[in-house]
Design a protein around this motif. Structure first.
Motif, PDB file in Angstrom:
ATOM      1  N   VAL A 245       0.837  -1.202   0.000  1.00 34.38           N
ATOM      2  CA  VAL A 245       0.000   0.000   0.000  1.00 34.38           C
ATOM      3  C   VAL A 245       0.876   1.258   0.000  1.00 34.38           C
ATOM      4  O   VAL A 245       0.591   2.238  -0.680  1.00 34.38           O
ATOM      5  N   ARG A 265      -6.523   1.701  -1.794  1.00 35.48           N
ATOM      6  CA  ARG A 265      -7.155   1.712  -0.465  1.00 35.48           C
ATOM      7  C   ARG A 265      -6.619   0.544   0.352  1.00 35.48           C
ATOM      8  O   ARG A 265      -6.470  -0.574  -0.165  1.00 35.48           O
ATOM      9  N   HIS A 266      -6.362   0.827   1.602  1.00 35.55           N
ATOM     10  CA  HIS A 266      -5.986  -0.267   2.491  1.00 35.55           C
ATOM     11  C   HIS A 266      -7.254  -1.051   2.829  1.00 35.55           C
ATOM     12  O   HIS A 266      -8.356  -0.493   2.886  1.00 35.55           O
ATOM     13  N   GLN A 269      -9.541   0.349   5.389  1.00 38.17           N
ATOM     14  CA  GLN A 269     -10.310   1.517   4.921  1.00 38.17           C
ATOM     15  C   GLN A 269     -11.567   1.049   4.200  1.00 38.17           C
ATOM     16  O   GLN A 269     -12.650   1.587   4.399  1.00 38.17           O
ATOM     17  N   SER A 299       0.954   3.109   9.469  1.00 40.58           N
ATOM     18  CA  SER A 299       0.647   4.249  10.343  1.00 40.58           C
ATOM     19  C   SER A 299       1.542   5.441  10.006  1.00 40.58           C
ATOM     20  O   SER A 299       1.070   6.477   9.539  1.00 40.58           O
ATOM     21  N   ARG A 300       2.840   5.284  10.227  1.00 41.87           N
ATOM     22  CA  ARG A 300       3.779   6.375   9.895  1.00 41.87           C
ATOM     23  C   ARG A 300       3.848   6.591   8.393  1.00 41.87           C
ATOM     24  O   ARG A 300       4.072   7.683   7.927  1.00 41.87           O
ATOM     25  N   GLY A 301       3.671   5.507   7.655  1.00 39.62           N
ATOM     26  CA  GLY A 301       3.875   5.560   6.205  1.00 39.62           C
ATOM     27  C   GLY A 301       2.768   6.252   5.448  1.00 39.62           C
ATOM     28  O   GLY A 301       3.031   7.153   4.651  1.00 39.62           O
ATOM     29  N   VAL A 302       1.506   5.835   5.691  1.00 40.31           N
ATOM     30  CA  VAL A 302       0.404   6.419   4.917  1.00 40.31           C
ATOM     31  C   VAL A 302      -0.747   6.922   5.795  1.00 40.31           C
ATOM     32  O   VAL A 302      -1.808   7.281   5.281  1.00 40.31           O
ATOM     33  N   GLY A 303      -0.548   6.927   7.086  1.00 43.60           N
ATOM     34  CA  GLY A 303      -1.534   7.551   7.982  1.00 43.60           C
ATOM     35  C   GLY A 303      -2.804   6.756   8.202  1.00 43.60           C
ATOM     36  O   GLY A 303      -3.825   7.323   8.582  1.00 43.60           O
ATOM     37  N   VAL A 304      -2.775   5.430   7.969  1.00 43.05           N
ATOM     38  CA  VAL A 304      -3.959   4.607   8.267  1.00 43.05           C
ATOM     39  C   VAL A 304      -3.844   4.144   9.726  1.00 43.05           C
ATOM     40  O   VAL A 304      -3.089   3.220  10.039  1.00 43.05           O
ATOM     41  N   GLU A 307      -8.787   3.403  10.992  1.00 43.55           N
ATOM     42  CA  GLU A 307      -9.632   2.383  10.361  1.00 43.55           C
ATOM     43  C   GLU A 307      -9.450   0.979  10.943  1.00 43.55           C
ATOM     44  O   GLU A 307     -10.459   0.291  11.184  1.00 43.55           O
TER      45      GLU A 307
END
Lengths: 406, 228
Positions: A245, A265-266, A269, A299-304, A307
């Motif tokens: 992702v 999309r993860h 999400q 988390s740090r990478g794409v802010g997910v 969700e």
């Protein structure tokens, strides 16, 4: 090997050059580095690596080198640096806590690339990777025909073409089968038709090559995958692997040369949205204390961050616990960096830190959402005195989800 | 002797300027010159600039990580800033009003500077576990401690003739060497400063840009994969 006297800045962006210069050597990042936590060796720490790389730049392109003679850097120093930059899990926690905000999660792959270009990397697990991907489509050299067969639920139907596509990813299909099986079961429960590429078409997303500094094949892999999904009419590409992702959303547009014809999309999400749209629901209770581990590249990478929690909280009865370091400040599980098998001792020790904290917090289950974490933390629990059931977020959710019939 | 010291000062100033300019040139060269500016001139929301200014003024990132380190670092940097401003009086034939206004603050900062440096050095020594020991940082901090301590000593105990110091400083800038002030403490203070100047860390220039980019990245993280 390319010319040893070539500048060490050639693979870096102007911003990355400024980042190297901006490091104040304060050493605060050491307190957040998982490798430091288990090795206690500042010689392989972020500020030291940055200092040494600055010395390399100076030796070949500094003022003295320009006007006098460029220094020949001792091979031993280059080798030690290479080892240090590969021993890192590239989790990016140091950058998250950096006093000036250096984006280390992105810097390390480019420093690795420099060492690769100079012929200093001889980890077979990495050097064999491009050939393995060419031959089998995956970096682990597993047979193509085993990509989907052993885990794909028979009852689930995949559409030939659809606006929603699912990319399973190599680490999941070969190393974390319950995770990808859970993904597909949940996608099926949502009820919207989804498509997938065939086992020959679904090749590596390029992340292990990118992270290890081998960027030659990336454009080709990206174009191949993007065109294949485009041909299937894809508008939304769903994937549960944080690393896939991450590269899809951050780097694919650059390698593809333009904006992607679909959204990434993860999986969480996608599921969270389906829950809000009341396409799925959970009635069955699970009266357990569970603890969720945020994967670094998610988390740090794409802010997910929210969700996965929303999905877990949708199961009635669950008490969701948090690690001391969670969300964008989470601690690596030890599996990151593409060379976990080389630095296995570190990876196991770091994985055990997560297990120990989960057990100390009296969690009934440790919930992961990354195939690399899944494999490594499970391995870390073998021969460890503390035990806790390890479950992927979709593996768990698939057991409880129900389709809401329209 | 006067001419020699003045010459050494000019060489030191020159090294300082060339080093900083070279560092900038390296970044420009890496970007192929033209590509550099769009990176920083692209549209950045006002909130990112505000965050960056607050980060720079109050060292918020260090504050969130370690309050103990923050206290020393912030006091050190803010003191150094005001001490530098106070020293401007030696380089202006007539001092601007704003600098006159800041003189008492600079004086107080002059006392805080060595204290904060001493605190930071002790902190680094005491908290050795998990700490990165940078010999460069030790050398720079040590020299700054000596420079600031001699400065305090000159202010409190062995005052040199301020007018002759000013004439000497202006003489160097106008390339017309003047008599050295009759103070060995001043000579030591000035000599250490000349030694330090070429080695001052260039992160002073790079860090604000990196911080701006970090704040932009944090703001944009939500939209890497999420819809706006």
């Amino acid at each position: 090997m390319k010319d040893k006297k070539e500048s060490f800045t050639r693979n870096l962006t102007p911003l990355q050059l400024m980042e190297l210069d901006a490091c104040t050597q304060c050493g605060e990042c050491l307190r957040h580095c998982p490798v430091q936590e288990v090795t206690g060796r500042p010689s392989i720490s972020t500020p030291e690596k940055i200092r040494v790389f600055r010395e390399f730049i100076k030796a070949t392109g500094g003022l003295k080198a320009r006007f006098l003679n460029p220094k020949v850097i001792d091979r031993k120093i280059l080798e030690d640096f290479t080892k240090a930059v590969f021993e890192c899990t590239t989790c990016g926690a140091c950058g998250q806590k950096c006093a000036v905000g250096i984006f280390t999660q992105r810097l390390w792959p480019y420093l690795r690339k420099e060492m690769f270009d100079r012929g200093l990397v001889d980890y077979e697990i990495l050097t064999n990777m491009p050939e393995a991907i060419k031959k089998t489509g995956n970096p682990y050299n597993f047979p193509v025909e085993e990509r989907f067969k052993p885990w794909f639920p028979e009852q689930v139907k995949v559409a030939e073409k659809s606006e929603i596509a699912y990319y399973a990813g190599c680490s999941g299909v070969y190393g974390a089968k319950p995770m990808v099986r859970g993904d597909v079961l949940v996608l099926d429960a949502i009820g919207d038709p989804f498509t997938m590429l065939t086992e020959d078409e679904e090749v590596c997303c390029g992340f292990p090559l990118f992270i290890s500094g081998q960027h030659d094949m990336l454009e080709d892999l990206t174009k191949r995958l993007v065109e294949a999904y485009k041909a299937k009419g894809t508008k939304v590409l769903v994937c549960s692997c944080p690393c896939c992702v991450n590269i899809m959303s951050r780097d694919w547009p650059a390698f593809y040369g333009k904006e992607l014809p679909f959204r990434i999309r993860h999986m969480t999400q996608h599921v969270s949205a389906a829950l809000k749209q009341r396409k799925i629901m959970v009635k069955k209770e699970l009266k357990e204390r569970i603890i969720y581990h945020d994967p670094c590249y998610l988390s740090r990478g794409v802010g997910v961050i929210e969700e996965p929690r929303e999905v877990l909280k949708a199961i009635p009865g669950i008490e969701l616990l948090e690690f001391d370091r969670h969300g964008s400040e989470s601690r690596c599980c030890g599996a990151g960096g593409a060379v976990r098998k080389v630095f296995n001792e570190n990876a196991i020790a770091i994985g055990r830190l997560a297990i120990d904290e989960a057990v100390a917090k009296k969690a009934d289950k440790l919930i992961l959402s990354c195939p690399a974490c899944y494999g490594k933390v499970n391995e870390a629990m073998q021969d460890h005195d503390k035990k806790i059931p390890i479950v992927d977020v979709m593996e768990l959710f698939a057991q409880y989800v129900e389709r809401v019939e329209p | 002797m006067n001419a020699l010291i003045s010459f050494a000062a000019l060489v030191s100033y020159l090294f300082f300027l060339v080093r900083f300019a070279w560092q900038g040139l390296q970044v420009l060269r890496a970007s192929g010159y033209a590509a550099f500016f769009p990176v920083f001139l692209r549209r950045v929301p006002a909130s990112v600039y505000i965050s960056t200014i607050l980060d720079i003024l109050f060292f918020r990132r260090i504050f969130s990580s370690s309050k103990v380190l923050w206290m020393g670092s912030w006091i050190f940097h803010i003191s150094l800033f005001f001490v530098t401003l106070r020293h401007m009086r030696y380089f202006f034939p007539s001092l601007p009003a704003c600098l006159i206004f800041l003189q008492p603050v600079g004086l107080a900062a002059g006392y805080l500077l060595p204290l904060s440096l001493f605190y930071l050095m002790v902190l680094r020594t005491v908290q050795k576990k998990d700490r990165y020991t940078s010999s460069y940082n030790y050398i720079i901090s040590g020299m700054l401690l000596l420079i600031s301590s001699t400065g305090v000593a000159m202010r409190a105990f062995f005052r040199p003739d301020v007018l002759s110091v000013k004439q000497f400083s202006l003489g160097i800038l106008s390339l017309g060497p003047r008599m050295l002030p009759d103070s060995s403490l001043f000579l030591l203070h000035f000599f250490l400063f000349l030694l330090l100047l070429p080695y001052l860390p260039t992160h002073i220039i790079a860090a604000p840009f990196v911080n701006l980019e970090a704040n932009r990245r944090i703001k944009e993280l939500r939209y890497v994969i999420h819809e706006r």
